[in-house]
Design a protein around this motif. Structure first.
Motif, PDB file in Angstrom:
ATOM      1  N   ILE A  62     -10.385  -3.398   2.129  1.00  0.00           N
ATOM      2  CA  ILE A  62      -9.706  -4.558   1.551  1.00  0.00           C
ATOM      3  C   ILE A  62      -8.993  -5.350   2.649  1.00  0.00           C
ATOM      4  CG2 ILE A  62      -9.405  -3.539  -0.730  1.00  0.00           C
ATOM      5  CD1 ILE A  62      -6.505  -2.950  -0.010  1.00  0.00           C
ATOM      6  N   ARG A  63      -8.981  -6.648   2.445  1.00  0.00           N
ATOM      7  CA  ARG A  63      -8.199  -7.535   3.303  1.00  0.00           C
ATOM      8  C   ARG A  63      -7.607  -8.625   2.420  1.00  0.00           C
ATOM      9  NH1 ARG A  63      -9.742 -10.439   9.100  1.00  0.00           N
ATOM     10  NH2 ARG A  63      -7.645 -11.291   9.453  1.00  0.00           N
ATOM     11  N   LEU A  64      -6.297  -8.706   2.393  1.00  0.00           N
ATOM     12  CA  LEU A  64      -5.589  -9.675   1.559  1.00  0.00           C
ATOM     13  C   LEU A  64      -4.867 -10.664   2.464  1.00  0.00           C
ATOM     14  CD1 LEU A  64      -3.973  -7.147  -0.971  1.00  0.00           C
ATOM     15  CD2 LEU A  64      -6.223  -8.220  -1.089  1.00  0.00           C
ATOM     16  N   ARG A  65      -5.129 -11.931   2.260  1.00  0.00           N
ATOM     17  CA  ARG A  65      -4.465 -12.984   3.030  1.00  0.00           C
ATOM     18  C   ARG A  65      -3.543 -13.761   2.100  1.00  0.00           C
ATOM     19  NH1 ARG A  65      -9.929 -13.474   4.391  1.00  0.00           N
ATOM     20  NH2 ARG A  65     -10.479 -12.798   6.524  1.00  0.00           N
ATOM     21  N   PHE A  66      -2.247 -13.763   2.421  1.00  0.00           N
ATOM     22  CA  PHE A  66      -1.257 -14.424   1.580  1.00  0.00           C
ATOM     23  C   PHE A  66      -0.844 -15.762   2.185  1.00  0.00           C
ATOM     24  CE2 PHE A  66      -0.784  -9.888   0.769  1.00  0.00           C
ATOM     25  CZ  PHE A  66      -0.728  -9.835  -0.612  1.00  0.00           C
ATOM     26  N   THR A  67      -0.738 -16.754   1.306  1.00  0.00           N
ATOM     27  CA  THR A  67      -0.150 -18.034   1.712  1.00  0.00           C
ATOM     28  C   THR A  67       1.143 -18.221   0.922  1.00  0.00           C
ATOM     29  OG1 THR A  67      -1.472 -19.228   0.055  1.00  0.00           O
ATOM     30  CG2 THR A  67      -2.363 -19.085   2.291  1.00  0.00           C
ATOM     31  N   ASN A  68       2.097 -18.881   1.548  1.00  0.00           N
ATOM     32  CA  ASN A  68       3.424 -19.122   0.963  1.00  0.00           C
ATOM     33  C   ASN A  68       4.196 -17.826   0.737  1.00  0.00           C
ATOM     34  OD1 ASN A  68       2.759 -21.913   0.761  1.00  0.00           O
ATOM     35  ND2 ASN A  68       1.730 -21.521  -1.177  1.00  0.00           N
ATOM     36  N   GLN A 101     -12.110   2.487  -5.122  1.00  0.00           N
ATOM     37  CA  GLN A 101     -12.710   1.446  -5.948  1.00  0.00           C
ATOM     38  C   GLN A 101     -12.006   1.375  -7.300  1.00  0.00           C
ATOM     39  OE1 GLN A 101     -16.715   2.157  -7.385  1.00  0.00           O
ATOM     40  NE2 GLN A 101     -16.529   4.356  -6.981  1.00  0.00           N
ATOM     41  N   GLY A 102     -11.995   0.188  -7.904  1.00  0.00           N
ATOM     42  CA  GLY A 102     -11.347  -0.011  -9.198  1.00  0.00           C
ATOM     43  C   GLY A 102     -10.647  -1.347  -9.246  1.00  0.00           C
ATOM     44  N   SER A 103     -10.035  -1.614 -10.385  1.00  0.00           N
ATOM     45  CA  SER A 103      -9.288  -2.862 -10.581  1.00  0.00           C
ATOM     46  C   SER A 103      -7.797  -2.577 -10.457  1.00  0.00           C
ATOM     47  CB  SER A 103      -9.596  -3.466 -11.954  1.00  0.00           C
ATOM     48  OG  SER A 103     -10.945  -3.880 -12.031  1.00  0.00           O
ATOM     49  N   TYR A 104      -7.101  -3.443  -9.729  1.00  0.00           N
ATOM     50  CA  TYR A 104      -5.683  -3.253  -9.469  1.00  0.00           C
ATOM     51  C   TYR A 104      -4.919  -4.532  -9.798  1.00  0.00           C
ATOM     52  CZ  TYR A 104      -7.297   0.761  -6.742  1.00  0.00           C
ATOM     53  OH  TYR A 104      -7.886   1.933  -6.343  1.00  0.00           O
ATOM     54  N   GLU A 105      -3.781  -4.334 -10.434  1.00  0.00           N
ATOM     55  CA  GLU A 105      -2.836  -5.430 -10.602  1.00  0.00           C
ATOM     56  C   GLU A 105      -1.963  -5.459  -9.356  1.00  0.00           C
ATOM     57  OE1 GLU A 105       0.766  -5.188 -13.353  1.00  0.00           O
ATOM     58  OE2 GLU A 105      -0.651  -6.372 -14.558  1.00  0.00           O
ATOM     59  N   LEU A 106      -1.760  -6.645  -8.805  1.00  0.00           N
ATOM     60  CA  LEU A 106      -0.948  -6.793  -7.601  1.00  0.00           C
ATOM     61  C   LEU A 106       0.372  -7.467  -7.935  1.00  0.00           C
ATOM     62  CD1 LEU A 106      -3.634  -8.003  -5.008  1.00  0.00           C
ATOM     63  CD2 LEU A 106      -2.844  -5.670  -5.447  1.00  0.00           C
ATOM     64  N   LEU A 156       4.241 -11.495 -10.107  1.00  0.00           N
ATOM     65  CA  LEU A 156       2.928 -10.991 -10.501  1.00  0.00           C
ATOM     66  C   LEU A 156       1.840 -11.894  -9.938  1.00  0.00           C
ATOM     67  CD1 LEU A 156       1.199  -9.032 -12.256  1.00  0.00           C
ATOM     68  CD2 LEU A 156       1.455 -10.679 -14.117  1.00  0.00           C
ATOM     69  N   VAL A 157       0.887 -11.308  -9.203  1.00  0.00           N
ATOM     70  CA  VAL A 157      -0.267 -12.069  -8.717  1.00  0.00           C
ATOM     71  C   VAL A 157      -1.205 -12.286  -9.908  1.00  0.00           C
ATOM     72  CG1 VAL A 157      -2.244 -12.055  -7.153  1.00  0.00           C
ATOM     73  CG2 VAL A 157      -0.045 -11.126  -6.398  1.00  0.00           C
ATOM     74  N   PRO A 158      -1.527 -13.540 -10.245  1.00  0.00           N
ATOM     75  CA  PRO A 158      -2.277 -13.816 -11.485  1.00  0.00           C
ATOM     76  C   PRO A 158      -3.631 -13.120 -11.580  1.00  0.00           C
ATOM     77  CG  PRO A 158      -1.353 -15.835 -10.568  1.00  0.00           C
ATOM     78  CD  PRO A 158      -1.149 -14.775  -9.534  1.00  0.00           C
ATOM     79  N   LYS A 159      -4.336 -13.018 -10.452  1.00  0.00           N
ATOM     80  CA  LYS A 159      -5.689 -12.454 -10.489  1.00  0.00           C
ATOM     81  C   LYS A 159      -5.683 -11.021 -10.004  1.00  0.00           C
ATOM     82  CE  LYS A 159     -10.446 -13.403  -8.984  1.00  0.00           C
ATOM     83  NZ  LYS A 159     -11.315 -14.292  -8.178  1.00  0.00           N
ATOM     84  N   GLN A 160      -6.385 -10.140 -10.745  1.00  0.00           N
ATOM     85  CA  GLN A 160      -6.464  -8.747 -10.350  1.00  0.00           C
ATOM     86  C   GLN A 160      -7.373  -8.572  -9.127  1.00  0.00           C
ATOM     87  OE1 GLN A 160      -7.526  -6.081 -13.553  1.00  0.00           O
ATOM     88  NE2 GLN A 160      -5.400  -5.930 -14.204  1.00  0.00           N
ATOM     89  N   LEU A 161      -7.106  -7.514  -8.383  1.00  0.00           N
ATOM     90  CA  LEU A 161      -7.933  -7.155  -7.240  1.00  0.00           C
ATOM     91  C   LEU A 161      -8.999  -6.168  -7.704  1.00  0.00           C
ATOM     92  CD1 LEU A 161      -8.591  -6.965  -4.175  1.00  0.00           C
ATOM     93  CD2 LEU A 161      -6.893  -5.129  -4.061  1.00  0.00           C
ATOM     94  N   SER A 196      -2.619 -17.134  -3.046  1.00  0.00           N
ATOM     95  CA  SER A 196      -1.601 -18.180  -2.889  1.00  0.00           C
ATOM     96  C   SER A 196      -0.454 -17.899  -3.841  1.00  0.00           C
ATOM     97  CB  SER A 196      -2.202 -19.559  -3.175  1.00  0.00           C
ATOM     98  OG  SER A 196      -1.230 -20.569  -3.015  1.00  0.00           O
ATOM     99  N   LEU A 197       0.748 -17.769  -3.298  1.00  0.00           N
ATOM    100  CA  LEU A 197       1.928 -17.455  -4.109  1.00  0.00           C
ATOM    101  C   LEU A 197       2.695 -18.713  -4.480  1.00  0.00           C
ATOM    102  CD1 LEU A 197       3.135 -14.327  -2.123  1.00  0.00           C
ATOM    103  CD2 LEU A 197       1.763 -14.381  -4.196  1.00  0.00           C
TER     104      LEU A 197
END
Length: 471
Positions: free
Chosen positions: A377-383, A418-423, A452-457, A470-471
């Motif tokens: 996984i690689r997560l890039r955050f803006t704001n 592997q799986g779905s995660y709420e961030l 809460l990040v709107p979209k699940q990972l 994007s936050l």
């Protein structure tokens, strides 16, 4: 006479033919027409909607609709403002096309009143709801039109809870929320948003509470929120965001489902038993090996718990830890992929607080998972505001699986399950790595905020999972 018999025979044959044809035909009932999808419409009211100079001694308000209606759970759904005393709450009745509001107290002079019917009024045939139906009148010369809007977020989860109420108090003392009825209150919608309408100009203390009969805050295990300063209601009242928290957590409830006997009534099994956290005989590369015992351990001897290869050669560099409840024994080892292991557990390796050992010695066989069973996984955050000590939380089934302090707007991990995660992003005010609740009485403190990040990972195995957030 012959002609008569012939005629009778002819008409008899004709009758048989008609009956035969009729019995073979499909009988189709008449159509009832298109389904009624329109909600009831208010066509008249007494007094008229938005009327002014209404007598304080008015006892009945009658609303008339364009079709037959029903009234469902008015005591829960209808909001009469300003909020009357509990023993003076208006009554609600309906008959045919009319709804009657029966006022039990003298109305206040120079006051704007509103009745928000919520989802209480529906038509009889299809239960179409008369949504957003609001009736307003004033005992003074004019109607108040001030509004106050905002949203409520459960601080620990970053989510909305539509069961909560927002209440306004004229009395600005902290004790008012525990002893007095609010002057105004309103429900939240599914997004956690609230909207007060027809408010008078003035200053109010603002709180969020659970929906109870008296609308008091009398249970510190219930969700609660407060505004740091009173709100000044005017033509330009600002939009607000309030964060609800539980000052104290409720203790876990015991299982009292029907058919499940209390523990005291079941014959106690005195044997010491265990289970292991393996998935189809496979050990997770990212986790410790866990042995779960059915009772608290009084002691364990690490020399009698041996981790070895398939030839029973003892391995090095593994260690043990026991959780605070003393029922979970963890084995720490730098697992490598696709390797087979043997865990030898001798009978007297562990004992419970009564000195009872395992019934017998045992050997647990397992292999480790493959790296291809995981995704990167690689997560890039803006704001992302790094000055607020952000903590990234991985959540499944409302349980935090992992918390990671973020020191840069880029997070990556070579292997992830592997799986779905709420961030979620926790803004960790005191920088201790966990969410901290708020406090109202005494020294006030707002809870720490979780976004809460709107979209699940969604992590796919053997896949590079890269996401821009994007936050």
């Amino acid at each position: 006479m012959k002609r008569s018999l012939v005629q009778i025979s002819f008409f008899s044959a004709l009758l048989v033919w008609v009956v035969s044809i009729t019995s073979c035909a499909n009988i189709i009932p008449p159509s009832g027409g298109p389904r009624d999808s329109l909600p009831p419409k208010l066509v008249a009211s007494l007094p008229k909607d938005s009327a002014v100079n209404i007598s304080p001694f008015t006892k009945n308000i009658t609303l008339t609709f364009d079709e037959y209606i029903t009234l469902q759970s008015p005591n829960q759904a209808v909001i009469f403002s300003p909020n009357p005393l509990p023993n003076r709450v208006p009554g609600y009745d309906f008959k045919l096309r009319n709804v009657t509001v029966k006022i039990k107290d003298t109305l206040e002079p120079n006051t704007t009143y509103s009745i928000d019917f919520g989802d209480a009024i529906r038509d009889v045939n299809e239960s179409n709801i008369a949504k957003n139906l609001r009736y307003v009148f004033s005992t003074g010369k004019s109607i108040d039109y001030n509004t106050y809007k905002g949203k409520v977020i459960v601080a620990e989860k970053g989510k909305a809870d539509s069961t909560l109420l927002v209440v306004l108090h004229r009395n600005l003392a902290d004790t008012a929320i525990t002893k007095e009825n609010p002057r105004y209150y309103t429900h939240l919608n599914g997004k956690g948003e609230f909207a007060f309408k027809n408010l008078p100009t003035g200053t109010f203390a603002v709180y969020v509470i659970s929906n109870n009969y008296l609308k008091h805050y009398d249970d510190s295990t219930q969700l609660f929120a407060f505004r740091n300063e009173p709100v000044v209601i005017s033509a330009q009242t600002p939009f607000d965001t309030l964060y609800a928290f539980e000052a104290f957590k409720k203790p876990a409830k015991e299982n009292t489902q029907a058919g499940i006997k209390p523990v005291s009534s079941i014959k106690e099994d005195k044997r010491l038993k265990y289970s292991v956290d393996l998935e189809n005989g496979q050990q997770d590369l990212l986790s410790v090996f866990t042995i779960n015992f059915n009772r608290k351990l009084g002691s364990f001897d690490s020399t009698k718990i041996i981790l070895s290869d398939t030839n029973y050669n003892r391995l090095n560099a593994y260690s043990f830890s026991l959780d605070t409840g003393k029922t979970k024994l963890s084995i720490h080892y730098p697992w490598k992929e696709s390797l087979a292991f043997r865990l030898q557990l001798q009978k007297d390796a562990v004992a419970d607080s009564a000195g009872i050992n395992l019934p017998k010695s045992d050997t647990i066989k397992f292999i480790t998972k493959r790296e291809s069973d995981y995704g990167s996984i690689r997560l890039r955050f803006t704001n992302l505001d790094l000055t607020r000590n952000p903590v990234l939380q991985f959540v499944q089934n409302d349980k935090i699986l992992e918390s990671v302090k973020l020191t840069q707007p880029d997070f990556q991990r070579k292997l992830y399950r592997q799986g779905s995660y709420e961030l979620r992003i926790l803004y960790d005010t005191n920088n201790n790595g966990v969410w901290d609740t708020g406090k109202f009485f005494g020294t006030k403190r707002q809870p720490e905020v979780v976004l809460l990040v709107p979209k699940q990972l969604a992590v796919r195995a053997n896949w590079d999972n890269e996401v821009n957030i994007s936050l």
